[in-house]
Design an enzyme around this catalytic site. Structure first.
Site, PDB file in Angstrom:
ATOM      1  N   LYS A 114       0.837  -1.204   0.000  1.00 41.17           N
ATOM      2  CA  LYS A 114       0.000   0.000   0.000  1.00 41.17           C
ATOM      3  C   LYS A 114       0.873   1.256   0.000  1.00 41.17           C
ATOM      4  CE  LYS A 114      -3.984   1.867   2.581  1.00 41.17           C
ATOM      5  NZ  LYS A 114      -4.921   1.584   3.700  1.00 41.17           N
TER       6      LYS A 114
ATOM      7  N   SER B 260      -9.422   2.168   2.445  1.00 38.12           N
ATOM      8  CA  SER B 260      -8.354   2.876   1.764  1.00 38.12           C
ATOM      9  C   SER B 260      -7.332   1.958   1.093  1.00 38.12           C
ATOM     10  CB  SER B 260      -7.634   3.797   2.750  1.00 38.12           C
ATOM     11  OG  SER B 260      -7.029   3.054   3.803  1.00 38.12           O
TER      12      SER B 260
ATOM     13  N   SER C 158     -10.680  -0.591   6.131  1.00 31.68           N
ATOM     14  CA  SER C 158      -9.857  -0.317   4.955  1.00 31.68           C
ATOM     15  C   SER C 158      -9.158  -1.536   4.378  1.00 31.68           C
ATOM     16  CB  SER C 158      -8.814   0.761   5.278  1.00 31.68           C
ATOM     17  OG  SER C 158      -9.436   2.013   5.429  1.00 31.68           O
TER      18      SER C 158
END
Length: 486
Positions: free
Chosen positions: A78, A153, A177
């Site tokens: 990420k 996210s 997320s």
């Protein structure tokens, strides 16, 4: 042979057997990203030259007889994790050129385990959305339907996995997320117990990469199978060597049961604050039926379950009270005026969000005390049950909605609109008390979109929901590659 959609476990076996090299797997993944990611936009910061070098090094290490857990496996990370030499921006334009000097602790653990990092995956601005788009890297599309979100996210990571761009990824979870993107994209994810996995170096670009305890947030693994989640969690888990790791070693307890028929499971699909859409309700039902068919004790109600309405309110308060620390004084004062104008009888989640953003420390301590009561209630609950199965969000992936004011957005549940952030209540069920939760695929909606559910387990007994996820995968199927979009 096509390697892109195999699990990390399968790739590791092929590497050990000499059926393929890491250099070949890495070239295969890079070729696929360069060909297909223009439409998905998941790998926003490629690192292909260093990936190829790492793959060659992995092959040399294997030739010397080394065999580490992820040796030669292509993975993604990420964007919010620091990787030395790559930008970490969290999607914030002012940090477009921010280059950290050191890897995050989890990136170091991936590399130490032999993983080959292909690059970084897209996120929303400041990691503060249920979608993944920002001014720097654009919008990540859902691989199943490019007109819909991949989630947030960790949406870039979920979309990359669903597209065959690497076998594993690491993300983070404060408001679902990890779990929401997995649900939207048809992959697996695990939100670890709070404090199990250190997050040092997964910090905003204006923040020192220091070890500290998070109130709600965790970092965790994403994969295309439940067994791969366990493989990656073993690499990620364990105390930070700068803090509690000085004195403590990790020893996770084993799963409570090996057989599906021995599990005691509470299944939920109703919430007092908003309905569950038909497609998600059907997914929960499929899982409940599979559990019952396998002999598990399945119940739909229990007086031991902590109050869902209070849980959602407390989670909302603790989540949003921490979101205003960097607000300008003028904006904070405006919030105070708006909060003071609320009716005392308004107990909606919208009202809870607004009041929480102007909490005093005394207010926060009161909410935290009530959270501790919920944690104790969960301990009592898990003396009689092994897991909870419930939705992650009330709908499958929704169409892109980039309205600049998230508070003005609406989530459509079977034709009825609800406040955008109300859909976080199911994610908050595990996040409030810090419980582990595993996201698993649970079929498709009538429109063909993925539907997932989460399995919530007892604190620090992460292997229990992971094992149940593995058993369910055997019964109802798991990851499927999305059809090619035209």
């Amino acid at each position: 042979m096509t390697w892109n959609f195999l699990t990390a476990e399968e790739l590791a076996a092929a590497l050990r057997a000499g059926e393929v090299t890491s250099a070949e797997l890495t070239d295969d993944a890079i070729t696929r990203i360069e060909r297909d990611d223009k439409a998905v936009n998941s790998v926003c910061v490629p690192d292909f030259d260093r990936a190829r070098a790492a793959a060659r090094a992995a092959d040399r290490a294997r030739a010397r007889g080394e065999d580490r857990p992820l040796l030669g496996i292509p993975v993604t990370v990420k964007e919010s994790y620091n990787i030395a030499g790559l930008p970490t921006t969290w999607g914030m334009p002012q940090y477009r050129n921010h280059l950290p000097a050191e890897d995050a602790v989890q990136v170091s653990r991936l590399k130490d385990a032999g993983a080959v990092v292909l690059g970084k995956t897209n996120v929303p601005l400041g990691l503060q959305d249920i979608q993944s788009f920002n001014e720097i890297h654009g919008t990540t599309n859902n691989p199943w339907d490019h007109s819909r979100t991949s989630g947030g996210s960790s949406g870039g990571s979920a979309a990359a996995l669903a597209s065959g761009f690497g076998a594993l990824s690491i993300g983070s979870d404060l408001a679902g997320s990890l779990r929401t993107p997995a649900h939207f994209c048809g992959v697996h994810a695990h939100k670890p117990s709070l404090g199990l996995v250190p997050g040092r170096g997964m910090v905003p670009p204006d923040t020192p990469a220091l070890p500290f305890d998070h109130d709600l947030a965790v970092v965790g693994p994403m994969a295309r199978s439940a067994r791969d989640l366990g493989l990656l969690l073993d690499v990620m888990a364990g105390p930070d060597p700068l803090t509690s790791g000085v004195a403590h070693d990790l020893r996770l307890p084993p799963t409570r049961h090996e057989r599906i028929g021995d599990f005691r499971v509470l299944v939920l699909d109703d919430h007092p604050f908003l309905p569950t859409g038909a497609a998600v309700r059907a997914g929960v039902g499929r899982v409940a039926d599979a559990l019952a068919d396998g002999g598990a004790r399945v119940e739909r109600h229990s007086p031991l379950l902590p109050d869902l309405a209070e849980s959602a309110t407390l989670y909302t308060q603790l989540l949003f009270s921490g979101s205003v620390a960097s607000f300008p004084v003028e904006s904070y004062e405006e919030l105070r005026v708006r909060a003071a104008g609320l009716s005392a009888d308004d107990r909606s989640l919208d009202a809870a969000r607004l009041r929480a953003m102007v909490f005093s420390h005394r207010d926060w301590m009161a909410a935290n005390t009530r959270r501790e009561l919920h944690r104790h209630a969960w301990r009592q609950f898990f003396a009689d049950f092994d897991a909870v199965v419930c939705p992650i969000t009330p709908t499958p992936a929704f169409p892109h909605d980039h309205h600049p004011d998230p508070m003005a957005r609406r989530i459509d549940i079977d034709g009825v609109g609800f406040a955008y952030f109300d859909q976080l209540v199911w994610a908050g069920l595990a996040t409030l008390p810090g419980l582990p939760a595993t996201a698993v695929p649970a079929g498709r909606s009538p429109e063909g979109l993925p539907v997932g559910v989460q399995i919530i387990g007892p604190m620090f007994e992460d292997r229990t929901p992971l094992r149940l996820a593995e058993l369910l995968e055997q019964r109802i199927g798991g990851f499927q590659a999305p059809p090619k979009q035209t």
